[in-house]
Design an enzyme around this catalytic site. Structure first.
Site, mmCIF file in Angstrom:
data_model
loop_
_atom_site.group_PDB
_atom_site.id
_atom_site.type_symbol
_atom_site.label_atom_id
_atom_site.label_comp_id
_atom_site.label_asym_id
_atom_site.label_seq_id
_atom_site.Cartn_x
_atom_site.Cartn_y
_atom_site.Cartn_z
ATOM 1 C CG HIS A 299 -1.849 1.105 1.356
ATOM 2 N ND1 HIS A 299 -1.531 2.281 2.009
ATOM 3 C CD2 HIS A 299 -3.125 1.255 0.920
ATOM 4 C CE1 HIS A 299 -2.562 3.099 1.970
ATOM 5 N NE2 HIS A 299 -3.536 2.499 1.301
ATOM 6 C CB SER B 191 0.700 3.849 4.362
ATOM 7 O OG SER B 191 0.191 2.530 4.528
ATOM 8 C CE LYS B 192 0.894 -1.449 5.553
ATOM 9 N NZ LYS B 192 -0.277 -0.616 5.287
ATOM 10 C CG ASN B 193 8.665 -0.109 5.699
ATOM 11 O OD1 ASN B 193 7.810 0.657 6.142
ATOM 12 N ND2 ASN B 193 9.547 -0.693 6.482
#
Length: 425
Positions: A186, A188-190
């Site tokens: 997503h 927002s992920k790393n």
């Protein structure tokens, strides 16, 4: 309603995109190649397998879909039980609402917010089929304590690794520590695959074959080889589209219908570029975390988020704990930081207290540690590789100011944060 503007907003993006990603997209679009299920997906999955050291990695359209497929592979029946952490985003456990199973929420450790191995052991019954754990914030669970318990009882362990890409547990990587790993890409992920995407990692070939069928719009069924004529046709011809096993097998049982969870080629192409950047992205997160920790360690009334060594924290979230016994009230601390222009978001509300889970019989007091941490102590600070050095220093400085006011009524000297290196393409 006019939304409040913040000098340091809580980041909606968890990674950094640049010219390399634009380049692979441009080449792919101009190539005229199929944009679904081709070489880019194969390359991304190969790189992911090699990075984790697992035999099977299957990309899908989201982390939620990865979890849905993983839970399908459990073959849950009426009366079965699944143990899960309450300290997570709803996607970790929401698929279980579709099954006639009993979910037992396992309390968490106060310093890690990860599943407590002792409580986990106490919840196991003869009906327990699986446990779903989360490496909260990027800090790996104590897998050397959890896995022997699960193995003794024949329990499948699903790792929700949405926060943990880039972390390390005693020389091994999350997603390769249990039976099934689920990742999210997503925004927002790393790392991200252009907003949405996910990966399932497995060791068992049979489960991997089933997962592949499910994501590819095939039925998850039990087949046996049996040559079969259909009318006057005895075999499929090249021009017959999608005959499947129609001429070669009979089906004796159907578990589930399949779905289309194919990660598109542009997403996969970006995923490969992002995976190559992962080490620098996580290193930048660690630098930011270090700047915050330099401030926090000066105060006795706060506690760091950490666990058994040696582990490498992925720092998807930067979490610390405010101790009301030392006069530091979490809600007041968060409100003051918000007032100083630092946007605050606390993650995540305990799952067992959501309305849909209360409707399934869950209640306050069920996971007292998770509840105490959430309602009284837990704080999350913005931590993102795209933050500027100025933003990081300002968060650290304003945190210092607020903590000084909370502890002594006056701040200690501002500007004590460790300088960070900044992000470069």
């Amino acid at each position: 309603m006019v939304e409040k503007s913040y000098e340091i907003p809580y980041p909606e993006l968890g990674s950094v995109l640049g010219e390399q990603e634009i380049g692979v997209l441009t080449r792919l679009v101009n190539s005229g190649e199929n944009l679904s299920g081709g070489r880019c997906r194969e390359e991304f999955e190969r790189c992911f397998r090699e990075y984790l050291g697992v035999p099977h990695a299957l990309s899908v359209t989201s982390g939620t879909v990865a979890l849905e497929i993983a839970i399908r592979l459990l073959d849950l029946n009426d009366g079965d039980e699944v143990i899960a952490t309450p300290q997570t985003y709803k996607a970790s456990v929401q698929p279980l609402l579709n099954y006639p199973v009993k979910v037992r929420f396992c309390d968490v450790e106060p310093n890690t917010l990860n599943l407590d191995p002792g409580h986990f052991a106490s919840l196991i019954t003869s009906r327990t089929k699986a446990v779903i754990l989360v490496h909260y914030g990027g800090l790996p669970c104590d897998m050397d304590a959890i896995m022997p318990i699960a193995r003794r009882h024949g329990i499948t362990v699903i790792e929700d690794c949405a926060h943990a890409l880039g972390a390390d547990y005693r020389g091994r990587k999350p997603g390769a520590l249990a039976d099934i790993g689920c990742f999210s890409f997503h925004s927002s992920k790393n790392i991200t695959t252009l907003g949405e995407g996910g990966m399932i990692t497995l060791f068992d070939r049979t489960l991997a074959e089933r997962a592949d069928r499910i994501r590819s719009n095939d039925a998850d069924a039990v087949y046996r080889e049996q040559a079969r004529a259909i009318g006057e046709s005895t075999s499929a011809h090249p021009w017959m589209m999608h005959p499947g096993f129609a001429f070669t097998h009979d089906c004796s049982a159907i578990r589930y219908g399949g779905t289309n969870a194919t990660l598109a080629e542009p997403n996969a192409a970006v995923g490969t570029v992002q995976l190559a950047k992962l080490e620098r992205l996580v290193s930048r997160r660690a630098d930011i975390a270090g700047a915050y920790t330099e401030v926090l360690k000066q105060y006795s009334g706060v506690r760091m988020h950490g666990g058994p060594e040696p582990v490498r924290h992925g720092h998807h979230l930067y979490t610390f704990f405010a101790d009301p016994a030392d006069g530091i009230l979490r809600d007041r601390l968060v409100s003051r930081l918000d007032a100083l222009g630092v946007q605050m978001q606390l993650r995540y509300f305990p799952m067992h207290l959501l309305a849909e889970w209360r409707a399934r019989g869950h209640h306050a007091g069920e996971c007292p540690v998770a509840e105490r941490m959430w309602f009284e102590q837990q704080v999350n600070l913005p931590c993102h590789p795209g933050m500027t050095d100025w933003q990081v220093d300002q968060v650290a400085s304003r945190l210092d100011t607020v903590l000084g006011q909370e502890v002594r009524g006056t701040p200690i000297a501002a500007g004590t944060a460790r300088k960070t290196k900044g992000w470069t393409q």
